[in-house]
Design a protein around this motif. Structure first.
Motif, PDB file in Angstrom:
ATOM      1  N   PRO A 183       0.880  -1.059  -0.180  1.00 10.16           N
ATOM      2  CA  PRO A 183       0.323   0.042   0.076  1.00 10.16           C
ATOM      3  C   PRO A 183       0.719   1.398   0.679  1.00 10.16           C
ATOM      4  O   PRO A 183       0.675   2.417  -0.240  1.00 10.16           O
ATOM      5  N   GLU A 184       2.282   1.122   0.526  1.00 11.26           N
ATOM      6  CA  GLU A 184       3.119   2.181   0.472  1.00 11.26           C
ATOM      7  C   GLU A 184       3.402   2.898  -0.632  1.00 11.26           C
ATOM      8  O   GLU A 184       3.970   4.249  -1.385  1.00 11.26           O
ATOM      9  N   LEU A 185       2.958   1.894  -1.248  1.00  9.84           N
ATOM     10  CA  LEU A 185       3.072   2.509  -3.410  1.00  9.84           C
ATOM     11  C   LEU A 185       2.063   3.101  -4.304  1.00  9.84           C
ATOM     12  O   LEU A 185       2.584   2.943  -5.024  1.00  9.84           O
ATOM     13  N   GLU A 186       1.067   3.549  -3.143  1.00  4.30           N
ATOM     14  CA  GLU A 186       0.192   3.057  -4.429  1.00  4.30           C
ATOM     15  C   GLU A 186      -0.192   4.831  -4.661  1.00  4.30           C
ATOM     16  O   GLU A 186       0.326   5.248  -6.573  1.00  4.30           O
ATOM     17  N   GLY A 187       0.675   6.155  -4.046  1.00  3.56           N
ATOM     18  CA  GLY A 187       1.010   6.867  -4.692  1.00  3.56           C
ATOM     19  C   GLY A 187       1.826   7.385  -5.922  1.00  3.56           C
ATOM     20  O   GLY A 187       2.270   8.589  -6.060  1.00  3.56           O
ATOM     21  N   SER A 188       2.944   6.550  -6.032  1.00  2.00           N
ATOM     22  CA  SER A 188       4.120   5.956  -6.883  1.00  2.00           C
ATOM     23  C   SER A 188       3.760   5.632  -8.145  1.00  2.00           C
ATOM     24  O   SER A 188       2.916   5.246  -8.320  1.00  2.00           O
ATOM     25  N   GLY A 189       4.467   5.763  -8.764  1.00  2.00           N
ATOM     26  CA  GLY A 189       4.536   5.284 -10.370  1.00  2.00           C
ATOM     27  C   GLY A 189       4.410   3.530 -10.547  1.00  2.00           C
ATOM     28  O   GLY A 189       4.178   3.110 -11.220  1.00  2.00           O
ATOM     29  N   TYR A 234      21.670  16.333   5.736  1.00  2.00           N
ATOM     30  CA  TYR A 234      20.575  16.043   4.568  1.00  2.00           C
ATOM     31  C   TYR A 234      18.817  15.709   4.523  1.00  2.00           C
ATOM     32  O   TYR A 234      18.864  14.922   6.232  1.00  2.00           O
ATOM     33  N   THR A 235      18.236  15.618   4.089  1.00  2.00           N
ATOM     34  CA  THR A 235      16.713  15.344   4.359  1.00  2.00           C
ATOM     35  C   THR A 235      15.424  14.382   3.346  1.00  2.00           C
ATOM     36  O   THR A 235      14.856  13.992   3.579  1.00  2.00           O
ATOM     37  N   GLY A 236      16.884  13.911   2.599  1.00  2.00           N
ATOM     38  CA  GLY A 236      16.119  12.897   1.951  1.00  2.00           C
ATOM     39  C   GLY A 236      15.401  11.399   2.240  1.00  2.00           C
ATOM     40  O   GLY A 236      16.149  11.698   3.180  1.00  2.00           O
ATOM     41  N   GLU A 242      12.286   4.377   2.403  1.00  2.00           N
ATOM     42  CA  GLU A 242      11.287   5.523   1.756  1.00  2.00           C
ATOM     43  C   GLU A 242      12.082   6.514   0.682  1.00  2.00           C
ATOM     44  O   GLU A 242      10.995   6.795  -0.001  1.00  2.00           O
ATOM     45  N   TYR A 243      12.291   5.448  -0.666  1.00  2.00           N
ATOM     46  CA  TYR A 243      13.076   6.296  -1.706  1.00  2.00           C
ATOM     47  C   TYR A 243      11.785   5.989  -2.977  1.00  2.00           C
ATOM     48  O   TYR A 243      11.462   6.705  -3.071  1.00  2.00           O
ATOM     49  N   LEU A 244      11.547   4.514  -3.185  1.00  2.00           N
ATOM     50  CA  LEU A 244      10.707   4.105  -4.025  1.00  2.00           C
ATOM     51  C   LEU A 244       9.388   4.626  -3.738  1.00  2.00           C
ATOM     52  O   LEU A 244       8.609   4.803  -4.762  1.00  2.00           O
ATOM     53  N   PRO A 245       8.848   4.953  -2.596  1.00  2.00           N
ATOM     54  CA  PRO A 245       7.449   5.765  -2.839  1.00  2.00           C
ATOM     55  C   PRO A 245       7.510   7.217  -3.853  1.00  2.00           C
ATOM     56  O   PRO A 245       6.812   7.129  -4.142  1.00  2.00           O
ATOM     57  N   THR A 246       9.233   8.035  -3.555  1.00  2.00           N
ATOM     58  CA  THR A 246       8.705   8.436  -4.116  1.00  2.00           C
ATOM     59  C   THR A 246       8.866   8.669  -5.479  1.00  2.00           C
ATOM     60  O   THR A 246       9.169  10.022  -6.450  1.00  2.00           O
ATOM     61  N   VAL A 247       9.380   7.526  -6.469  1.00  2.00           N
ATOM     62  CA  VAL A 247       9.325   7.199  -7.897  1.00  2.00           C
ATOM     63  C   VAL A 247       7.969   8.288  -8.580  1.00  2.00           C
ATOM     64  O   VAL A 247       6.617   6.890  -7.709  1.00  2.00           O
TER      65      VAL A 247
END
Lengths: 435, 435
Positions: A183-189, A234-236, A242-247
C-alpha cells in the motif's frame, strides 16, 4: 562526475556504472591485474596502493578490478547462507579442446583466440558446464576458486527467479497491482503497475539516469541507498523503503521495456512482503541451501539492512554455476525439485519482444526480458543473467551448457562487452554440440 | 555519553563497553528478547523498532541484544573462511541432568537454578561439550543454531592463539622487541616492549579509557578505528596502522598487567607482518579450515580493511565449541595436529600472576593472562577466552569440559557477570566429573 573511463556512480550500496569513451585506451587485463597494480598489499599498503572508502573511487577502473572481490570489506552486507552440512558435488570432465576455440567478434573481421577472449573481456573467472559437468574452469586477478565476486545486476535475476517461484506457488499474484501488495507504493509510479510489469521492467516511471545532471533521480537513489551516514543536513529519503514511494509515473505501463534498477528493488520489496522474509534470507532458503551451494553469498544493504535486490549480490563462481545448472535442469537437482519446472520454462520462454525492441539494443536484436532474465530468442534458446562490467550466467538449453563469467571490464555497459563475448559463447556452444 | 545502563563507546568497529549502575533495574532477559522487543521486524520495520547506523546507539542495551547477531549488516567486515568441503562432525551425548544443576553465585547465599543461570546472564547461546561430545545446547533471542554472534574480546584470544602458534613454529620471536618486527612502532610506547609483553598485556602504555573525558585516548582510538567516513575536518589517524604508532609509553614494561585492547591490535599487526597474512586470513588457514568449522566467521574492519584483532570477530556457537575442544585436545583433531601441543600447554600454564594481581580483579583472584587468554589457576586448571557482555569459551581440562557462552548482558564488564557465571561453570564441571 565524469572524470575518466569507467566512472561510477557508486554511493554506498548502489552500484551503477557508466561506460564512456576515453581518449586513451585503458590498461590491458594483464597490466590492470590487481596483483600487478599492487592494490592493498602489505601491512599497511602503500598510500598510493590503497582502495578504500570514502576518498578513493573504489569502483572505477582499474581499482574496481580489486573491489569486485572485496565488497563486504567496504560496505555492510547481509549473509546468504548455504546449508552448512551439504554442498552438492560438481563432477568434472575437463576438456582441453575448449582453449583452441576461436571466434569472430560482432562487427569485426579478425578472429580471436581463447586467450584473446579471456584478456579482452578482463575476465576474472570463467566456468563452463556441459551436461552438468565442469568442462572448463579459470580464475585470475582478484579471484580464486574460493573467492566471491560482485554479481552486479545478475542479482536482479536472482530476485526475479525468487519472484517467479512465488508466482508459481501462488504466493505472489503476477496480475495483482503493486499497491495491493504494498500500500505504501499506492501514490507512486509503481502503484498501478502489475507485479508482472515490475518483474519484466515494463513499468513506465520517471527515472533519469543522466549522470551529468546532479539533480538526476539516479543520484537521489544512490544517496538514499547508501548505508553510510548521510551528510549533515541531508533531508532526503533513507533506504529503499523510503526512496521507492517517491518514484513517479511517466507514461503507460506495459508498453515498453525500460531497464531501471528501481524495478528490482520494488520486486525485492514485493517478495519480502509476499514471503515474510527479506530477500537474502529467501535466496538462502529457496536457492542457496537446497541447491547445495558450497559457499555463503552476501548482499550489500542500505542503512536499514535492506538487501540491494537490484545489484548487491557477491557470490562464488561455482555456486553461480550451480544456479545456472539448476535453471538448465528446470529446478531439478537429482531427485529433488528445488522449484517447479514451470519456473525455468516461463523464464526461458521470454517476455514481450515488441516492448523490448523499443529500446533498440544493437547487441541484443530480437531479445526480450522476462522475470529479470535476458532472453536472446536465438536458435539455441539461450538466456542469461547479466551484470555491468561483463558478468553473466549464460544458459544454452540446446547445447546443455552453462557459462558463468565474472569480469571487471573497464566500461560498465554490456553493449561494449557483448561484441567480444556473445559470439564466443555461441562458439563454445557450437563446439560442445559438435563433440 | 553516559545516558543509560550499558552505554557503549562504539564508534565504527571498535566495540568497547562501559558497565555502569542504573537507578532502575534493566529489562529482564525475557522482556528484552529482541523478538519480544520487535526490533527490525517487517518491511520496513516500524520507526521505533529500528536498529541502525548512525543515529541509534545500536550497541546499547536492549538494542545490543539484536545487534550482537547482526554486526555485518551494520559495518564492513572481512570473511574468515571455513573449508567449504569439510566440516568436522560433532557427536552428541545430550544429558538432561544438566538442567537440574543448581549453584550459589559469588557473594550470595541464595541458590540459583539452571533457568536462573540462563536468564540472569542474558544468555543467547550455550554449548557444553564433555569428553569431546555435545552434552548440552541452547540458543534463544537473536541467535539460532546457524547464527553468528559477536565474540567481543574473545577475538583477542584468537589473535593470541595465532601468535602463540607462530612463536611455537619460530616464525615470531617472543623475545624480540616490537620495533624489530614493526619499525613504524619504534617511536611509540610499544617500540621497546617485547612481543611477549604485548601478548600478555604487560606493556606500560598511556591509554586512558575514561569515557567521561572527551579527550581520552579511547575516543581517539574509536574514531581512528571506525570504517565509516570521518567527519568533515577530521585530521586524526585513520585506522589501526595510523593510530597505534601514536600510543605513548607510561612506566616500565613487564611489571603490571593492564587490559588494553590496543595491545591486541599491535599483536594483530605483529602476526600479519610475521606471517604475511592479515589476521582474518591467518585465522582461516590456521584454525577455521583445519578444525573443520561448519560456518565462516567474520571480523569487523577499519577503513583500510584491517580486521579488528582486539574485538571484531563474530562466529557460530558450535565453531567456538570446536575451538575450545581443539584447545582442550592441545591442537589434536583426530589424527591431525592442527597446532603443536606446546601451544595450548603454554596458554593453559598461564602468565605472570604477580603482574596480574596488581589490577585487583575481585572475581579473578590468583589469576593470570597468557597470550590473550584468561587463566584462573583454580584446582581444575581452567582457562578462558572472555568478552564483554558475558562472552566466554571456558576450558576445564580436569573435567574435560568446554563451555561456550554467548550473551548480551546489559552491562559490559565481566565483573558484573562473573558472580552468576563462574560458579555455574564450576558446578557444571563438578557435575560432569561426578557422572
Amino acid at each position: 562526475m565524469l572524470k575518466h573511463v569507467g566512472v561510477v556512480a557508486l554511493s554506498g550500496s548502489v552500484i551503477l556504472s557508466l561506460g564512456c569513451a576515453s581518449a586513451n585506451p585503458p590498461l590491458s587485463a594483464e597490466q590492470s591485474d590487481p596483483k600487478v597494480m599492487g592494490w592493498m598489499q602489505g601491512f599497511p599498503p602503500a598510500v598510493d596502493k590503497r582502495v578504500m572508502q570514502p576518498d578513493s573511487n573504489f569502483f572505477s577502473f582499474p581499482k574496481l578490478r580489486w573491489s569486485v572481490c572485496h565488497m563486504r570489506e567496504l560496505l555492510p552486507t547481509a549473509n546468504v547462507a548455504r546449508d552448512p552440512m551439504q554442498a552438492s558435488a560438481l563432477t568434472y570432465a575437463l576438456d582441453d579442446g575448449i582453449e583452441s576455440i576461436t571466434y569472430t567478434p560482432m562487427g569485426a573481421s579478425e578472429t580471436l583466440t581463447w586467450q584473446d577472449f579471456l584478456a579482452k573481456n578482463y575476465t576474472d573467472g570463467l566456468l563452463i558446464m556441459h551436461k552438468g559437468q565442469v568442462v572448463y574452469e579459470y580464475t585470475t586477478g582478484c579471484l580464486d576458486k574460493h573467492g566471491k565476486h560482485a554479481a552486479m545486476s545478475m542479482t536482479k535475476s536472482m530476485t526475479g527467479l525468487l519472484a517467479q517461484i512465488l508466482v508459481a506457488e501462488g504466493a505472489l499474484d503476477e496480475n495483482a497491482l503493486v499497491s495491493s501488495v504494498i500500500p505504501e507504493l499506492e501514490g507512486s509510479g509503481f502503484g498501478d503497475a502489475t507485479v508482472r510489469q515490475v518483474m519484466d521492467m515494463t513499468t513506465a516511471i520517471q527515472f533519469s539516469e543522466n549522470y551529468a545532471d546532479p539533480n538526476a533521480d539516479i543520484w537521489t537513489y544512490s544517496r538514499a541507498a547508501s548505508p553510510l551516514p548521510k551528510p549533515e543536513g541531508y533531508t532526503g529519503p533513507n533506504g529503499y523503503f523510503e526512496y521507492l514511494p517517491t518514484v513517479q509515473k511517466n507514461g503507460e505501463h506495459g508498453e515498453a521495456f525500460g531497464y531501471r534498477t528501481v524495478n528490482s528493488d520494488v520486486l525485492g520489496w514485493l517478495i519480502a512482503r509476499a514471503s515474510g522474509q527479506p530477500v537474502h534470507q529467501l535466496l538462502s532458503e529457496r536457492i542457496w541451501q537446497p541447491m547445495g551451494a558450497a559457499y555463503d553469498a552476501y548482499m550489500n544493504v542500505d542503512a536499514l539492512g535492506t538487501p540491494f535486490a537490484g545489484g548487491g549480490l557477491s557470490a562464488n563462481l561455482y555456486d553461480l554455476g550451480r544456479v545456472g545448472q539448476l535453471m538448465l535442469a528446470q529446478g531439478q537437482l537429482g531427485e529433488t525439485d528445488v522449484f517447479p519446472r514451470e519456473v525455468a520454462q516461463a523464464i526461458a520462454a521470454g517476455g514481450d519482444k515488441k516492448a523490448f525492441a523499443k529500446v533498440g539494443y544493437t547487441t541484443l536484436p530480437g531479445g526480450s526480458y522476462k522475470s529479470m532474465w535476458w532472453v536472446f530468442h536465438n536458435a539455441n534458446g539461450a538466456y542469461a543473467a547479466r551484470g555491468v562490467h561483463g558478468q553473466t550466467i549464460y544458459i544454452d538449453p540446446t547445447a546443455e551448457m552453462v557459462i558463468v563469467r565474472f569480469a571487471s571490464f573497464p566500461q560498465a555497459g554490456n553493449a561494449a562487452i557483448d561484441p567480444t563475448s556473445l559470439p564466443a559463447y555461441q562458439a563454445i556452444a557450437d563446439y560442445l554440440v559438435a563433440k
